[in-house]
Scaffold this active site. Structure first.
Site, PDB file in Angstrom:
ATOM      1  N   ARG A 572       1.002  -1.168   0.081  1.00  0.00           N
ATOM      2  CA  ARG A 572       0.192  -0.025   0.174  1.00  0.00           C
ATOM      3  C   ARG A 572       0.684   1.199  -0.022  1.00  0.00           C
ATOM      4  O   ARG A 572       0.509   2.215   0.575  1.00  0.00           O
ATOM      5  CB  ARG A 572      -0.917  -0.008   1.284  1.00  0.00           C
ATOM      6  CG  ARG A 572      -2.334   0.753   1.036  1.00  0.00           C
ATOM      7  CD  ARG A 572      -3.088   1.163   2.141  1.00  0.00           C
ATOM      8  NE  ARG A 572      -4.516   1.634   1.835  1.00  0.00           N
ATOM      9  CZ  ARG A 572      -5.222   2.372   2.624  1.00  0.00           C
ATOM     10  NH1 ARG A 572      -4.654   2.760   3.653  1.00  0.00           N
ATOM     11  NH2 ARG A 572      -6.133   2.824   2.160  1.00  0.00           N
ATOM     12  N   LYS A 605      -9.166   5.940  15.454  1.00  0.00           N
ATOM     13  CA  LYS A 605      -9.264   4.702  14.997  1.00  0.00           C
ATOM     14  C   LYS A 605      -7.587   4.674  14.577  1.00  0.00           C
ATOM     15  O   LYS A 605      -6.895   5.381  13.835  1.00  0.00           O
ATOM     16  CB  LYS A 605      -9.833   4.868  13.488  1.00  0.00           C
ATOM     17  CG  LYS A 605      -9.819   3.671  12.683  1.00  0.00           C
ATOM     18  CD  LYS A 605     -10.738   3.764  11.624  1.00  0.00           C
ATOM     19  CE  LYS A 605     -10.574   2.764  10.497  1.00  0.00           C
ATOM     20  NZ  LYS A 605     -11.406   3.111   9.355  1.00  0.00           N
ATOM     21  N   ASP A 607      -4.909   2.592  12.954  1.00  0.00           N
ATOM     22  CA  ASP A 607      -4.975   1.578  11.650  1.00  0.00           C
ATOM     23  C   ASP A 607      -3.380   1.202  11.328  1.00  0.00           C
ATOM     24  O   ASP A 607      -2.505   1.739  12.280  1.00  0.00           O
ATOM     25  CB  ASP A 607      -5.376   2.300  10.364  1.00  0.00           C
ATOM     26  CG  ASP A 607      -6.119   1.556   9.549  1.00  0.00           C
ATOM     27  OD1 ASP A 607      -5.741   0.303   9.475  1.00  0.00           O
ATOM     28  OD2 ASP A 607      -6.835   2.018   8.818  1.00  0.00           O
ATOM     29  N   ASN A 609      -1.693  -0.614   8.036  1.00  0.00           N
ATOM     30  CA  ASN A 609      -2.299  -1.386   6.882  1.00  0.00           C
ATOM     31  C   ASN A 609      -0.904  -2.074   6.009  1.00  0.00           C
ATOM     32  O   ASN A 609      -1.031  -1.939   4.458  1.00  0.00           O
ATOM     33  CB  ASN A 609      -2.598  -0.077   5.907  1.00  0.00           C
ATOM     34  CG  ASN A 609      -3.962   0.188   6.161  1.00  0.00           C
ATOM     35  OD1 ASN A 609      -4.863  -0.601   6.126  1.00  0.00           O
ATOM     36  ND2 ASN A 609      -4.212   1.447   6.502  1.00  0.00           N
ATOM     37  N   ASP A 677     -12.773  -4.602   6.328  1.00  0.00           N
ATOM     38  CA  ASP A 677     -13.281  -3.446   5.672  1.00  0.00           C
ATOM     39  C   ASP A 677     -14.545  -3.935   4.917  1.00  0.00           C
ATOM     40  O   ASP A 677     -15.213  -3.086   4.424  1.00  0.00           O
ATOM     41  CB  ASP A 677     -12.108  -3.355   4.504  1.00  0.00           C
ATOM     42  CG  ASP A 677     -11.044  -2.401   5.207  1.00  0.00           C
ATOM     43  OD1 ASP A 677     -11.288  -1.911   6.418  1.00  0.00           O
ATOM     44  OD2 ASP A 677      -9.857  -2.312   4.743  1.00  0.00           O
TER      45      ASP A 677
HETATM   46  C1  GLA Z   1      -7.741   0.502   6.029  1.00  0.00           C
HETATM   47  C2  GLA Z   1      -9.060   0.731   6.932  1.00  0.00           C
HETATM   48  C3  GLA Z   1     -10.007   1.297   6.356  1.00  0.00           C
HETATM   49  C4  GLA Z   1      -9.714   2.880   6.201  1.00  0.00           C
HETATM   50  C5  GLA Z   1      -8.570   2.879   5.122  1.00  0.00           C
HETATM   51  C6  GLA Z   1      -7.959   4.403   5.205  1.00  0.00           C
HETATM   52  O1  GLA Z   1      -7.780   0.125   4.889  1.00  0.00           O
HETATM   53  O2  GLA Z   1      -9.529  -0.616   7.203  1.00  0.00           O
HETATM   54  O3  GLA Z   1     -11.230   1.408   7.143  1.00  0.00           O
HETATM   55  O4  GLA Z   1      -9.765   3.287   7.316  1.00  0.00           O
HETATM   56  O5  GLA Z   1      -7.262   2.090   5.748  1.00  0.00           O
HETATM   57  O6  GLA Z   1      -6.713   4.387   4.342  1.00  0.00           O
END
Ligand code: GLA
Length: 867
Positions: A572, A605, A607, A609, A677
């Site tokens: 990503r 939140k 995160d 990724n 997601d």
């Molecule tokens: C991830 C999270 C999503 C969103 C995106 C934003 O994929 O799981 O819910 O917050 O990042 O970039």
């Protein structure tokens, strides 16, 4: 021999009186010999094993104990003894045959060893000091050639006690201790070799002979041939460890909670292991972990250090969950464990999960159902690479679970304590439903933040706007949100970065300053706009990551985890910051602090990724590279802990590219997690069902979106069964959908205390039929909420709630009914819990993607008069 002692013993012999009249000197034969084990017949006081006089090499002894190899006798001295003396040998009754070895030990240490003595040989004298010894153990082995004719005499054996001390007491031959909760118990036993053994879960034969395979927390390199729990390379290069049991302590932390710590050490090294178990009596939950410590001259390499190593019988079924991004936890697999080793693991480094959750269920004696069967749920509290192994050697199954040994050999420095992640076990002998309810109870108390507070209705902008927004666009979402009844707004990704603005996912991570074009005055005015309207304000962050397109990366290219001589592997478009580097730790903490300190922000939140795929640290020295995975995890938890402590009123959502960090390791710093997601409600029905085996619904964020283009009523109903939120552009919602969402919002507020704190009953498994159904019953049984989610067309058969009070009267009321559909036939009817559970309720849904949510309310005391 101490002459006074000798004189006293002689005097006793002369007078023919039991030695215990002198508190100081006690014949061994006066103790309770029923506790002495023998390989043949029973131990005899003052006689040899066959009943004749004690005679060694022609010499008769008036006192002593006749036994037979293999024999063991444990005596409690409580530190009050001075010395043990005896004349030992093979009794003449063996007719010059037999060979034995006498071993005297105190508190796990060998104090004296006769070597092999053969029939016909003269007696050997033993005299050992016992100062401070708490438990004396007298053993006779078969001398290595089998037990035939091994008539062994502890002749003239006596224990000299301190003046005035209480007499010694014979103990049961094996030291045991138990871990027990309301309906679960595990028994541990110390073997003749001093090692710790465990009676397999699922067997109840306390007399069964313990085999080497039954060792608890087995160690590699010293005779154990199956999957070890511990594998260490000592500082001198020795790759074997042999742990003997030293003792245990049990302390009550509350009326319900006890902590057991069993201490072991390796006699050849200053290397100690403490096995720790925190039992929660009423919840049948055991938290288990291991502490490892040493005082060797330099680091010890821990190559494998499981958090748990419970043994079970065979005939065990394993349920585990495999998935992928957007498919987390939708595919439960139940299979019988067969000989060989079944491994569930992940090697993702900075998250436990994407494919395999570190949670599983073991069902003993066949498959369990919601209401029947003995089940043990396991969940490893670790957010990095994990490994759970089910090692079936044909005789029993060992469940090993812990940090994945893959590439993770850890250098443990002298005097530092390595604490493994906690393994959480929950037992039920009444099936999967009871198992989950107990685990949920534990989780609300100990597994998550604020498990006793209801959650706000949340609106997220991610599905509505993606990266495309600015101050005005976000503010335009507030009024419709407020009108809808939303309580909290979450601004997702895309609000930061200037030189490298975060307008897509390929730039900006690391530059956590609000984007000046989008938010010229920063985030505070935006949060203030929300607060002004009575909305709380939350924010997205991904503090562990950096895009190469960022000021941070350009300034600190050496702060990322990478492998020298390898091209950077982006996922990503991003890289992981090296949390082992103190400067990166400080940077991440300052980032979090500055974001969460913005006035008005009360939710975030967090995160993550990407995975960790090139596990190299430019910070750690070359010979410490394998420490990275564990040091990262520990530094991450320190950061999460600091965040939770510094911002006690800020709610945190755990997210990792969807459900990559759904584990109790991180959840204790968070109020909730993002399960996936994928918000298609037909998929969420399955996911939420599966997560609910381990996690309470209040911890699962569930948002109404347009994924799958399902009817709004269905989407809302599914989201209402967890922590309800929306990820929609409310300004663009058709009027009917808007009304459905508003209805769901107010219905959720009405029932959220029941879904959050009530007991969950999974009624109809959506993996198996055309619909799924579940109900939540308040702890006082006064209210319940019943959800029916129809995935395919099928008859609207009655659904049978569970957990109601049979005697109470409940009035049936459909919440937020679907527009244009006939109401439930029993709307407004009042029935007893018994009737409802027996006859069921007919839901209003009959077709695919229809749902029905029913409230069953008995008023304050459930009597009809109050209706
Ligand atoms: C991830 C999270 C999503 C969103 C995106 C934003 O994929 O799981 O819910 O917050 O990042 O970039």
């Amino acid at each position: 021999m101490n002459s006074l002692f000798f004189k006293r013993m002689a005097l006793i012999v002369l007078l023919g009186t039991a030695p215990s009249i002198f508190a100081e000197s006690v014949w061994l034969s006066s103790l309770n010999l029923k506790e002495m084990t023998t390989g043949w017949s029973v131990a005899k006081a003052d006689h040899e094993i066959a009943g004749g006089p004690l005679t060694i090499h022609g010499k008769r002894f008036a006192h002593g104990v006749g036994t037979h190899a293999t024999s063991k006798f444990r005596v409690a001295l409580d530190g009050n003894a001075r010395r043990f003396t005896a004349e030992v040998g093979v009794d003449d009754s063996a007719g010059n045959q037999g060979s034995v070895e006498f071993i005297v030990s105190g508190d796990g240490k060998t104090l004296w060893d006769s070597g092999v003595l053969k029939g016909g040989e003269a007696a050997k004298s033993v005299s050992v000091y016992l100062a401070g010894v708490k438990t004396l153990v007298l053993r006779v082995t078969d001398g290595g050639d089998g037990e035939g004719n091994d008539h062994a005499d502890w002749a003239d054996a006596g224990i000299e006690m301190k003046d005035g001390a209480p007499p010694p007491v014979a103990l049961p031959p094996y030291e045991t201790f138990r871990l027990s909760t309301k309906s679960f118990a595990v028994t541990f036993q110390v073997g003749d070799d001093g090692r710790l053994y465990q009676r397999p879960i699922g067997t109840d034969d306390p007399g069964a002979k313990l085999l080497r395979d039954d060792e608890f927390y087995p160690q590699a390199g010293d005779g154990y041939i199956w999957e070890p729990a511990l594998q260490a390379v000592h500082n001198d290069g020795n790759s074997s460890t042999a742990l003997v049991y030293d003792g245990m302590t049990q302390t009550n932390e509350s009326a319900d909670i006890a902590l057991t710590r069993a201490h072991l050490h390796d006699p050849a090294y200053p290397f100690e292991v403490t096995l720790c178990f925190r039992t929660h009596h009423d919840e049948d939950v055991i938290e288990e972990w291991t502490e490892i410590r040493h005082q060797e001259p330099g680091p010890v390499m821990l190559e494998r250090m499981a958090s748990t190593s419970f043994l079970l019988t065979t005939n065990v079924y394993l349920t585990h969950f495999f998935g992928d991004w957007a498919k987390e936890m939708i595919n439960p697999i139940t299979e019988q464990i067969t000989p060989g080793t079944k491994v569930l693991d992940s090697k993702l480094g900075v998250r436990a999960d994407q494919f395999q959750n570190p949670s599983f269920i073991l069902s003993l004696n066949g498959r369990a159902t919601e209401t029947n069967g003995e089940v043990l749920a396991g969940s490893l509290a670790w957010s990095g690479s994990f490994q759970c192994e089910f090692d079936d050697n044909g005789q029993g199954i060992r469940a090993l679970c812990g940090i994945n040994p893959f590439a993770s050999a850890y250098h443990l420095k002298p005097n530092e304590t390595f604490v493994t992640p906690v393994m959480i076990w929950t037992w039920s002998d009444q099936g999967l439903g009871d198992m989950s309810r107990k685990l949920h109870d534990w989780a609300r108390d100990f597994g998550m933040r604020d498990g006793h507070q209801t959650r706000a209705v949340l609106l997220n902008n991610w599905e509505a706007t993606g990266f495309d927004f600015d101050f005005n666009r976000i503010v335009s979402l507030f009024d419709p949100a407020k009108e809808m009844g939303v309580e909290l707004f979450l601004l997702d990704d895309g609000w930061f970065g200037n030189k490298y603005p975060r307008i897509s996912d390929n730039a900006g991570l690391g530059d956590w300053q609000p984007n000046r074009q989008r938010f010229p005055k920063g985030l505070a005015p935006l949060a203030a706009e929300a607060v002004k309207r009575g909305l709380r304000f939350g924010i997205w962050m991904e503090p562990e990551m950096v895009n190469p397109n960022s000021v941070l990366f350009h300034e600190h290219p050496d702060w990322v985890i990478c492998q020298p001589r390898r091209e950077l592997e982006l996922q990503r478009h991003q890289l992981v910051l090296d949390l082992t580097r103190p400067a990166a730790q400080r940077f991440e903490w300052n980032t979090i602090k500055s974001i969460l300190a913005v006035p008005g922000i009360t939710y975030a939140k967090w995160d993550c990724n990407r995975y960790l795929t090139q596990p190299g640290s430019p910070y750690l020295p070359p010979d410490r590279q394998s420490d990275l995975w564990i040091d990262y995890g520990q530094a991450l938890y320190a950061l999460m802990d600091k965040t939770a402590r510094t911002f006690p009123d800020t709610e945190l959502m755990l997210c990792s590219g969807g459900g990559g960090r759904v584990d109790y390791g991180a959840l204790k710093y968070f109020q909730e997690f993002w399960p996936s997601d994928n918000t298609d409600p037909t998929v969420r029905v399955l996911m939420q069902w599966d997560y609910s085996y381990f996690f309470p619904s209040m911890a699962m964020a569930s948002h109404v979106t347009h994924w799958g283009n399902r009817p709004m009523h269905f989407a809302c109903s599914v989201a209402m069964s967890a922590r309800f939120g929306m990820d929609l552009d409310l300004t663009k919602l058709p009027a009917q959908d808007k009304a459905i969402c508003a209805g769901a919002t107010s219905a959720y507020k009405q029932i959220r205390d029941v879904t959050a704190f009530g007991n969950l009953y999974r009624l109809e498994d959506p993996h198996e039929g055309y619909r799924g159904a579940l109900d939540f019953v308040s702890q006082d049984h006064s209210r319940a909420v019943l959800f029916v989610f129809q995935l395919n067309d099928g008859q609207n058969m009655a659904v049978h709630p569970r957990g109601l009070d049979p005697a109470r009267h409940y009035t049936i009321h459909e919440l937020n009914p679907a527009p244009g559909r006939a109401p439930v036939p029993q709307e407004g009817q009042t029935l007893t819990g018994a009737e409802l559970m027996h006859d069921g309720v007919v839901p209003s849904c009959a077709h695919a993607v229809e749902a029905c949510v029913l409230e069953l309310d008995s008023g304050s005391n459930g009597s009809l008069e109050n209706k």
